[in-house]
Write a protein that holds these residues in place. Structure first.
Motif, PDB file in Angstrom:
ATOM      1  N   GLN A 230       0.817  -1.217   0.000  1.00 30.21           N
ATOM      2  CA  GLN A 230       0.000   0.000   0.000  1.00 30.21           C
ATOM      3  C   GLN A 230       0.846   1.261   0.000  1.00 30.21           C
ATOM      4  O   GLN A 230       0.470   2.281  -0.558  1.00 30.21           O
ATOM      5  CB  GLN A 230      -0.845   0.048   1.281  1.00 30.21           C
ATOM      6  CG  GLN A 230      -2.062  -0.822   1.299  1.00 30.21           C
ATOM      7  CD  GLN A 230      -2.840  -0.521   2.560  1.00 30.21           C
ATOM      8  OE1 GLN A 230      -2.512  -1.029   3.623  1.00 30.21           O
ATOM      9  NE2 GLN A 230      -3.861   0.317   2.474  1.00 30.21           N
ATOM     10  N   GLN A 341      -9.322  -1.128 -10.786  1.00 32.90           N
ATOM     11  CA  GLN A 341      -8.616  -1.119  -9.498  1.00 32.90           C
ATOM     12  C   GLN A 341      -8.655  -2.522  -8.912  1.00 32.90           C
ATOM     13  O   GLN A 341      -9.721  -3.046  -8.587  1.00 32.90           O
ATOM     14  CB  GLN A 341      -9.236  -0.094  -8.546  1.00 32.90           C
ATOM     15  CG  GLN A 341      -8.445   0.019  -7.234  1.00 32.90           C
ATOM     16  CD  GLN A 341      -8.999   1.071  -6.280  1.00 32.90           C
ATOM     17  OE1 GLN A 341      -9.665   2.019  -6.678  1.00 32.90           O
ATOM     18  NE2 GLN A 341      -8.734   0.888  -4.987  1.00 32.90           N
ATOM     19  N   GLY A 343      -7.407  -4.413  -5.900  1.00 34.13           N
ATOM     20  CA  GLY A 343      -6.833  -4.162  -4.576  1.00 34.13           C
ATOM     21  C   GLY A 343      -6.318  -2.741  -4.504  1.00 34.13           C
ATOM     22  O   GLY A 343      -7.092  -1.792  -4.608  1.00 34.13           O
ATOM     23  N   VAL A 344      -5.004  -2.575  -4.367  1.00 35.57           N
ATOM     24  CA  VAL A 344      -4.443  -1.222  -4.313  1.00 35.57           C
ATOM     25  C   VAL A 344      -3.673  -0.892  -5.592  1.00 35.57           C
ATOM     26  O   VAL A 344      -2.976   0.110  -5.663  1.00 35.57           O
ATOM     27  CB  VAL A 344      -3.529  -1.041  -3.075  1.00 35.57           C
ATOM     28  CG1 VAL A 344      -4.326  -1.248  -1.805  1.00 35.57           C
ATOM     29  CG2 VAL A 344      -2.336  -1.993  -3.103  1.00 35.57           C
ATOM     30  N   LYS A 396     -10.470 -14.150  -2.291  1.00 37.71           N
ATOM     31  CA  LYS A 396     -11.448 -13.089  -2.551  1.00 37.71           C
ATOM     32  C   LYS A 396     -10.771 -11.757  -2.852  1.00 37.71           C
ATOM     33  O   LYS A 396     -11.282 -10.954  -3.619  1.00 37.71           O
ATOM     34  CB  LYS A 396     -12.388 -12.928  -1.359  1.00 37.71           C
ATOM     35  CG  LYS A 396     -13.414 -14.034  -1.242  1.00 37.71           C
ATOM     36  CD  LYS A 396     -14.439 -13.718  -0.167  1.00 37.71           C
ATOM     37  CE  LYS A 396     -15.507 -14.791  -0.126  1.00 37.71           C
ATOM     38  NZ  LYS A 396     -16.590 -14.441   0.801  1.00 37.71           N
ATOM     39  N   SER A 400     -10.768 -10.197  -6.975  1.00 42.12           N
ATOM     40  CA  SER A 400     -11.844  -9.233  -7.238  1.00 42.12           C
ATOM     41  C   SER A 400     -11.261  -7.885  -7.648  1.00 42.12           C
ATOM     42  O   SER A 400     -10.096  -7.598  -7.384  1.00 42.12           O
ATOM     43  CB  SER A 400     -12.728  -9.073  -6.001  1.00 42.12           C
ATOM     44  OG  SER A 400     -11.959  -8.636  -4.906  1.00 42.12           O
ATOM     45  N   PHE A 401     -12.060  -7.085  -8.306  1.00 37.83           N
ATOM     46  CA  PHE A 401     -11.630  -5.736  -8.706  1.00 37.83           C
ATOM     47  C   PHE A 401     -12.845  -4.842  -8.867  1.00 37.83           C
ATOM     48  O   PHE A 401     -13.987  -5.321  -8.865  1.00 37.83           O
ATOM     49  CB  PHE A 401     -10.828  -5.791 -10.024  1.00 37.83           C
ATOM     50  CG  PHE A 401     -11.603  -6.329 -11.207  1.00 37.83           C
ATOM     51  CD1 PHE A 401     -12.451  -5.525 -11.953  1.00 37.83           C
ATOM     52  CD2 PHE A 401     -11.477  -7.676 -11.570  1.00 37.83           C
ATOM     53  CE1 PHE A 401     -13.163  -6.029 -13.033  1.00 37.83           C
ATOM     54  CE2 PHE A 401     -12.200  -8.190 -12.651  1.00 37.83           C
ATOM     55  CZ  PHE A 401     -13.046  -7.360 -13.390  1.00 37.83           C
ATOM     56  N   ILE A 402     -12.594  -3.528  -8.965  1.00 33.72           N
ATOM     57  CA  ILE A 402     -13.673  -2.599  -9.316  1.00 33.72           C
ATOM     58  C   ILE A 402     -13.273  -1.845 -10.583  1.00 33.72           C
ATOM     59  O   ILE A 402     -12.082  -1.706 -10.887  1.00 33.72           O
ATOM     60  CB  ILE A 402     -13.995  -1.594  -8.182  1.00 33.72           C
ATOM     61  CG1 ILE A 402     -12.745  -0.840  -7.712  1.00 33.72           C
ATOM     62  CG2 ILE A 402     -14.671  -2.283  -7.021  1.00 33.72           C
ATOM     63  CD1 ILE A 402     -13.013   0.280  -6.702  1.00 33.72           C
TER      64      ILE A 402
ATOM     65  N   GLU B  42      -4.336   3.937   2.879  1.00 34.03           N
ATOM     66  CA  GLU B  42      -4.924   4.290   1.591  1.00 34.03           C
ATOM     67  C   GLU B  42      -5.054   5.805   1.449  1.00 34.03           C
ATOM     68  O   GLU B  42      -4.863   6.356   0.372  1.00 34.03           O
ATOM     69  CB  GLU B  42      -6.296   3.616   1.406  1.00 34.03           C
ATOM     70  CG  GLU B  42      -6.228   2.148   1.031  1.00 34.03           C
ATOM     71  CD  GLU B  42      -5.405   1.907  -0.221  1.00 34.03           C
ATOM     72  OE1 GLU B  42      -4.288   1.395  -0.079  1.00 34.03           O
ATOM     73  OE2 GLU B  42      -5.840   2.235  -1.341  1.00 34.03           O
ATOM     74  N   PHE B 188     -15.675  -4.939  -0.903  1.00 32.98           N
ATOM     75  CA  PHE B 188     -14.535  -5.551  -0.214  1.00 32.98           C
ATOM     76  C   PHE B 188     -13.800  -4.433   0.544  1.00 32.98           C
ATOM     77  O   PHE B 188     -14.476  -3.605   1.154  1.00 32.98           O
ATOM     78  CB  PHE B 188     -13.635  -6.295  -1.217  1.00 32.98           C
ATOM     79  CG  PHE B 188     -14.381  -7.386  -1.948  1.00 32.98           C
ATOM     80  CD1 PHE B 188     -14.535  -8.627  -1.366  1.00 32.98           C
ATOM     81  CD2 PHE B 188     -14.965  -7.167  -3.196  1.00 32.98           C
ATOM     82  CE1 PHE B 188     -15.235  -9.635  -2.012  1.00 32.98           C
ATOM     83  CE2 PHE B 188     -15.669  -8.164  -3.843  1.00 32.98           C
ATOM     84  CZ  PHE B 188     -15.797  -9.394  -3.253  1.00 32.98           C
ATOM     85  N   MET B 190     -11.690  -2.351  -1.072  1.00 34.18           N
ATOM     86  CA  MET B 190     -11.128  -1.470  -2.095  1.00 34.18           C
ATOM     87  C   MET B 190     -11.719  -0.074  -1.952  1.00 34.18           C
ATOM     88  O   MET B 190     -12.935   0.104  -1.930  1.00 34.18           O
ATOM     89  CB  MET B 190     -11.434  -2.029  -3.481  1.00 34.18           C
ATOM     90  CG  MET B 190     -10.516  -3.181  -3.854  1.00 34.18           C
ATOM     91  SD  MET B 190     -10.862  -3.833  -5.486  1.00 34.18           S
ATOM     92  CE  MET B 190     -12.157  -5.007  -5.125  1.00 34.18           C
TER      93      MET B 190
END
Lengths: 418, 321
Positions: A230, A341, A343-344, A396, A400-402, B42, B188, B190
């Protein structure tokens, strides 16, 4: 901090008028989580509305607009605890158009409570809620057959609903032991925390007892360790002049001092020199820890990189297939470009192909040229750079992503990688 | 080790860990703490000019500890901003200055009195007069002055019904307004902190903590907090079933008699909107026990929320923190 109480996160789903808010209000009341002033507000409101009972739904319906409509319209978070367990409930609304909200609530939950109105039985909404629980691979589903008081606590009614639902379980990836059926009356408090005398034919646990004995083994716990970086910590102080730490959260498995690791995307190999948590140095970081790691060699690591054990490399692909849930009004079309995106980490993504829209009632799929708000579909993407991932089924977090719209910066989709 | 989270494995944990625990003194993560640290990192990574809104209350003090943990051994990479109503308890201000000194933090203070003097806001008058709502203007001005793009706050979802739907990253427009119907879904862990010029984000790292979580954390971590959280003798008067501080900043009728009582505060806001509770709890252990037993919710002692059922939601829409 919570005296070793375990943390259980629950998503609740039901149709309008299934009594979901009443159930949550009842759980709060029965666990002594409603404070005097909140209880007084409920009594006052219930009286104003002319009810001869306490309307617990008033404990959770948050916003003015919703109180006026008498329905919840977004994800609300509610907290309660027993001596053994801390609970977080993500209360999501049950309208047809709000798949988005349940996916959102379920993404941070381990358990789903699906409410069924005993008078109505398994309806289309039930299919959808169960579909999402299945898509997100929740650890447990509790099917609460509510309003049993309105069907004279009739076992036959309950058994019919149970067998209808079991037919649905057959079509899913759940095993029978992940699904629990409980006949309840949230309004009267039957089988919520008190064993119902009206339903002596039911031999299982009350809802609260059942939630307390669950040990949600999140999928990630059993998989391999992933450490997305991060933030790079460089104190630049006398005492820590050469300190270069990589801050992040450990997902999936444990990381130990001395582990041989690979940094992605550079595929540089190194060894974990130390693991820090605040003022302490620790030997091992278990999944869920937010720690800082240092490496033996001077390796170039920046935000968005991922540290993994060299023997457990994830997949690295520039083209991926994922199940998408559209969470924004803007439809997803072939050729659209988004920031993906993961995760980070972020890369650019182009929608290559929409393979199909998947019906959330388990009735199959159809060809479409776009995915609209609340649609779920199978999509292939081309990426500007490879991402390093695991299939959602295995992890998970890395699965996963957005998708973020480059114009509005809104989150428009969530994806679960095949 | 002094951290309470470091302890020998307990037998309630999954069996597969037991062998490892015997080999090493294993750190068992506190899931809520880990989540908050993740959020703070973050913020530091995604924003150019974050700031931590510091009130001197227990929630913002907890945030400071979490930020220390998130970036240790580096210093906290953002300043603290205190919007001073001028009606703060002197104990809180003294505590603030000491904390900043001890940890070597950067502190920015902006005063509501200045906004009043500049004619931007008008002081309230009468029985329930408070500067609490006036803070909004001073805060928005400070955001503009320093071009802050992320304001980290200690609000929790369990405090109040309208807060239950607040996002961790909550996008505000140029006017600081919150549009609860148009919030980004958070999936999640994010966090999407992308914003346009002029927008900023309110960040709530302890969204998922309860009041009891905060108190237990303060106790386990042995975090210092202002003395007014502990039972002490104070000149107070009673109104509307609540205990008010008798002070020149707080309006009082001649009929409202001042008495001395043992009290403590559960929240530390402006003197004019923070009621005390009668209490003998003068240690952290006693306070935590009292909270555990308590039947009056925390915001029940906040006079500003009593104004109307939808008070909090209305204030948030116009940019209140």
């Amino acid at each position: 901090m919570t005296e070793n109480r375990k943390l259980i996160k629950i998503a609740t789903a039901g149709s309008v008028d299934d009594g979901k808010s009443t159930l949550i209000g009842r759980l709060l009341y029965d666990t002594g989580s409603l404070t005097t002033d909140k209880l007084e507000a409920i009594e006052r409101n219930s009286k104003q509305k002319g009810y001869d009972y306490l309307d617990f739904s008033l404990a959770t319906d948050g916003l003015v607009a919703e109180r006026e409509q008498g329905i919840t319209i977004d994800v609300a978070h509610i907290y309660f605890n027993t001596d053994k367990t801390n609970f977080i409930v993500a209360d999501t609304p049950g309208h047809v158009e709000y798949t988005r909200n349940m996916v959102t609530g379920a993404s941070t939950s381990q358990v789903a409570i699906i409410l069924i109105d005993a008078r109505k039985g398994v309806i289309e909404q039930t299919y959808r809620h169960f579909f999402i629980s299945n898509l997100l691979r929740l650890s447990h589903v509790v099917v609460a057959v509510n309003k049993m008081d309105l069907v004279d606590y009739d076992e036959e009614v309950y058994l019919k609903i149970r067998s209808d639902f079991e037919a649905l379980v057959e079509k899913s990836d759940f095993s029978a032991d992940q699904i629990t059926f409980i006949p309840i009356s949230a309004l009267k408090g039957e089988n919520v925390s008190q064993k119902s005398e009206m339903m002596s034919w039911y031999v299982g646990n009350t809802l609260l007892d059942h939630l307390e004995v669950l040990e949600p083994s999140d999928l990630q716990e059993s998989s391999t360790a992933r450490f997305p970086v991060q933030f790079v910590i460089r104190p630049k102080t006398e005492a820590y002049h050469d300190f270069r730490g990589f801050a992040g959260k450990v997902y999936g498995g444990n990381l130990k001092k001395g582990d041989l690791i690979t940094v992605l995307p550079s595929f540089t190999e190194s060894k974990i020199k130390s693991i820090h948590f605040f003022e302490n140095e620790i030997e091992e970081a278990i999944a869920g820890s937010a720690v800082t790691i240092t490496l033996e060699n001077e390796v170039n690591v920046s935000r968005g990189d991922m540290i993994v054990r060299s023997s457990e490399l994830p997949k690295s692909e520039k083209s991926i297939i994922a199940t998408i849930c559209q969470v924004n009004n803007k439809p997803l079309r072939v050729g659209d470009k988004y920031t993906l995106q993961h995760g980070v980490n972020s890369v650019l993504a182009k929608v290559d192909q929409i393979q199909a829209k998947i019906h959330t009632d388990f009735s199959g799929e159809e060809a479409v040229d776009q995915l609209r708000l609340n649609d779920i579909g199978k999509v292939t993407f081309k990426l500007s750079k490879p991402i390093h991932f695991d299939p959602y089924l295995q992890n998970k977090s890395t699965g996963s992503f957005i998708l973020i719209d480059e114009g509005s910066f809104d989150t428009v989709s969530v994806g679960f990688i095949d | 080790m002094r951290d309470d989270n470091f302890r020998e494995m307990d037998l309630n944990k999954p069996k597969r860990n037991i062998k490892l625990a015997i080999m090493s003194n294993q750190y068992i993560p506190n899931p809520k703490e880990a989540e908050s640290i993740h959020i703070l990192r973050e913020v530091a990574a995604q924003f150019e000019k974050p700031v931590l809104l510091f009130s001197g209350g227990k929630d913002s003090i907890t945030l400071v500890r979490l930020a220390q943990k998130a970036f240790y051994p580096a210093r906290i990479p953002f300043p603290l901003l205190h919007i001073d109503t001028g009606h703060n308890f002197p104990e809180t201000i003294a505590f603030r200055d000491q904390l900043v000194e001890e940890l070597g933090l950067e502190l920015i203070v902006r005063n509501v009195q200045d906004s009043i003097d500049q004619g931007k806001v008008t002081e309230e008058r009468g029985r329930y007069a408070s500067r609490n709502t006036l803070q909004t203007t001073t805060l928005l001005d400070a955001i503009e002055e320093f071009k802050f793009d992320a304001c980290i706050g200690g609000a929790r979802r369990d405090e109040e019904k309208a807060r239950a739907k607040e996002r961790v990253f909550s996008v505000r427009d140029d006017f600081g307004q919150w549009d609860e119907k148009n919030q980004r879904p958070e999936l999640f862990d994010m966090l999407n902190g992308r914003i346009h010029q002029g927008q900023n984000v309110r960040v709530f790292p302890i969204s998922n903590w309860t009041e009891l979580d905060v108190w237990e954390y303060i106790k386990n971590e042995q975090i210092k907090i202002p003395s007014i959280y502990f039972a002490h003798k104070r000149e107070v008067f009673f109104r509307d079933g609540m205990v008010w501080t008798a002070n020149q900043h707080v309006y009082r009728d001649h009929s409202e008699e001042v008495v001395e009582r043992m009290v403590r505060f559960r929240t530390v806001g402006d003197m004019t909107c923070t009621a005390a509770v009668l209490s003998e709890a003068d240690t952290l252990e006693a306070v935590v026990e009292e909270i555990r037993q308590s039947t009056i919710s925390e915001r029940g002692a906040r006079i500003d929320d009593k104004r109307s059922e939808a008070a909090m939601e209305k204030r948030k829409k116009v940019g209140y923190f």
